[in-house]
Design a protein around this motif. Structure first.
Motif, mmCIF file in Angstrom:
data_model
loop_
_atom_site.group_PDB
_atom_site.id
_atom_site.type_symbol
_atom_site.label_atom_id
_atom_site.label_comp_id
_atom_site.label_asym_id
_atom_site.label_seq_id
_atom_site.Cartn_x
_atom_site.Cartn_y
_atom_site.Cartn_z
ATOM 1 N N GLU A 56 0.807 -1.214 0.000
ATOM 2 C CA GLU A 56 0.000 0.000 0.000
ATOM 3 C C GLU A 56 0.847 1.274 0.000
ATOM 4 O O GLU A 56 0.335 2.365 0.240
ATOM 5 C CB GLU A 56 -0.933 0.016 1.219
ATOM 6 N N LEU A 67 -3.074 1.114 -8.196
ATOM 7 C CA LEU A 67 -3.605 2.211 -9.007
ATOM 8 C C LEU A 67 -2.715 2.463 -10.220
ATOM 9 O O LEU A 67 -3.219 2.729 -11.319
ATOM 10 C CB LEU A 67 -3.748 3.488 -8.177
ATOM 11 N N ASN A 89 -9.900 0.345 -2.971
ATOM 12 C CA ASN A 89 -10.527 1.647 -2.730
ATOM 13 C C ASN A 89 -9.535 2.738 -2.321
ATOM 14 O O ASN A 89 -9.944 3.861 -2.004
ATOM 15 C CB ASN A 89 -11.592 1.519 -1.639
ATOM 16 N N ALA A 90 -8.237 2.421 -2.315
ATOM 17 C CA ALA A 90 -7.226 3.384 -1.866
ATOM 18 C C ALA A 90 -7.114 4.527 -2.874
ATOM 19 O O ALA A 90 -6.806 4.313 -4.046
ATOM 20 C CB ALA A 90 -5.878 2.690 -1.708
ATOM 21 N N LYS A 91 -7.341 5.749 -2.405
ATOM 22 C CA LYS A 91 -7.370 6.915 -3.292
ATOM 23 C C LYS A 91 -6.043 7.659 -3.318
ATOM 24 O O LYS A 91 -5.318 7.702 -2.327
ATOM 25 C CB LYS A 91 -8.478 7.887 -2.848
ATOM 26 N N ASP A 92 -5.764 8.259 -4.467
ATOM 27 C CA ASP A 92 -4.585 9.111 -4.593
ATOM 28 C C ASP A 92 -4.949 10.548 -4.227
ATOM 29 O O ASP A 92 -6.027 10.811 -3.685
ATOM 30 C CB ASP A 92 -3.977 9.007 -5.998
ATOM 31 N N SER A 95 -8.262 11.837 -5.574
ATOM 32 C CA SER A 95 -9.430 11.001 -5.240
ATOM 33 C C SER A 95 -9.756 9.933 -6.270
ATOM 34 O O SER A 95 -10.904 9.494 -6.376
ATOM 35 C CB SER A 95 -10.676 11.870 -4.985
ATOM 36 N N SER A 97 -9.260 6.009 -7.225
ATOM 37 C CA SER A 97 -8.902 4.716 -6.651
ATOM 38 C C SER A 97 -8.858 3.699 -7.790
ATOM 39 O O SER A 97 -9.353 3.987 -8.894
ATOM 40 C CB SER A 97 -9.948 4.279 -5.620
ATOM 41 N N THR A 114 -11.998 -5.538 -8.970
ATOM 42 C CA THR A 114 -12.216 -4.669 -7.806
ATOM 43 C C THR A 114 -13.587 -4.915 -7.194
ATOM 44 O O THR A 114 -13.748 -4.903 -5.973
ATOM 45 C CB THR A 114 -12.067 -3.170 -8.166
ATOM 46 N N SER A 123 -18.326 5.003 -3.191
ATOM 47 C CA SER A 123 -17.137 5.838 -3.285
ATOM 48 C C SER A 123 -17.295 6.849 -4.408
ATOM 49 O O SER A 123 -17.869 6.547 -5.459
ATOM 50 C CB SER A 123 -15.918 4.942 -3.549
#
Length: 226
Positions: A56, A67, A89-92, A95, A97, A114, A123
């Motif tokens: 992560e 991503l 769901n990890a956003k940069d 926003s 993901s 996903t 989301s």
């Protein structure tokens, strides 16, 4: 006293920058993981993970390796990362993901992965929209179908005051792909009379656009649009 205050101010304001640089620089295996994910080198991805690369860890845009793989539509690399437990769901920093980006860009295989691994259907991106809205705008028919079947809210309204149905009309040319998308949305129960922020309904938008939107107009009127 002033010098002490200045030093304290600098330490507080520089902390986010230093933290961001530290995340971007990371350790060599972690940096390499982003590179190999982008290249689609699955063997290297698995080797780096086994060596302790941070699954992560973020690059200087806030993107995880998953991503990065999604940006490049590297399906097998994305699969390896998801199988290893990567957060879909990890956003940069803007926003995006893996889930949202795959939906917006029509990267269907990654999107399906996903969805099978905990994608948050509620989301939203930086425009306040779900994955369905940009997919509808960009004419990704199978992506729209997949998201509808997954249970995404077809009437979600983004920060612009637009639904997926409105974007499929306002930001399209009325062609075949968008006709299919409008039909999918209507069949899924989309509110054909839900107006934009200015009170203009989907049918009113269609009629403003003339002959090239006649097929969409027919779909809407058959669904009792006003």
């Amino acid at each position: 006293m002033q010098r002490r205050s200045l030093l304290r101010y600098l330490s507080l304001t520089m902390f986010p920058i230093i933290s961001l640089e530290a995340r971007a620089q990371g350790n060599p295996p972690t940096l390499a993981l982003h590179t190999t994910a982008k290249q689609g080198d699955v063997a290297a991805v698995r080797k780096l993970l086994a060596e302790g690369a941070g699954l992560e860890a973020r690059d200087n845009t806030g993107a995880t390796a998953l991503l990065v793989a999604t940006h490049a539509n590297q399906i097998e690399a994305a699969k390896a990362l998801i199988d290893a437990g990567a957060n879909v769901n990890a956003k940069d920093q803007i926003s995006d993901s893996p889930y949202l980006y795959a939906g917006a860009r029509g990267h269907l295989e990654i999107l399906k992965m996903t969805l099978a691994h905990g994608a948050d259907l509620k989301s939203t991106n930086r425009y306040g929209g779900t994955a369905l809205i940009p997919a509808a705008e960009r004419g990704h028919v199978e992506t729209v179908r997949t998201l509808i079947e997954a249970g995404v809210n077809v009437d979600h309204v983004n920060s612009l005051g637009w639904t997926a149905l409105l974007e499929a009309i306002i930001l399209s040319d009325g062609g075949e792909r968008h006709q299919q998308i409008v039909r999918l949305l209507v069949n899924a129960g989309a509110n054909v009379n839900l107006p934009d922020g200015a009170g203009v309904t989907p049918l009113q938008h269609v009629r403003e656009r003339g002959i090239s939107y006649q097929a969409i107009e027919a779909i809407l009127t058959a669904a009792h649009a006003r």
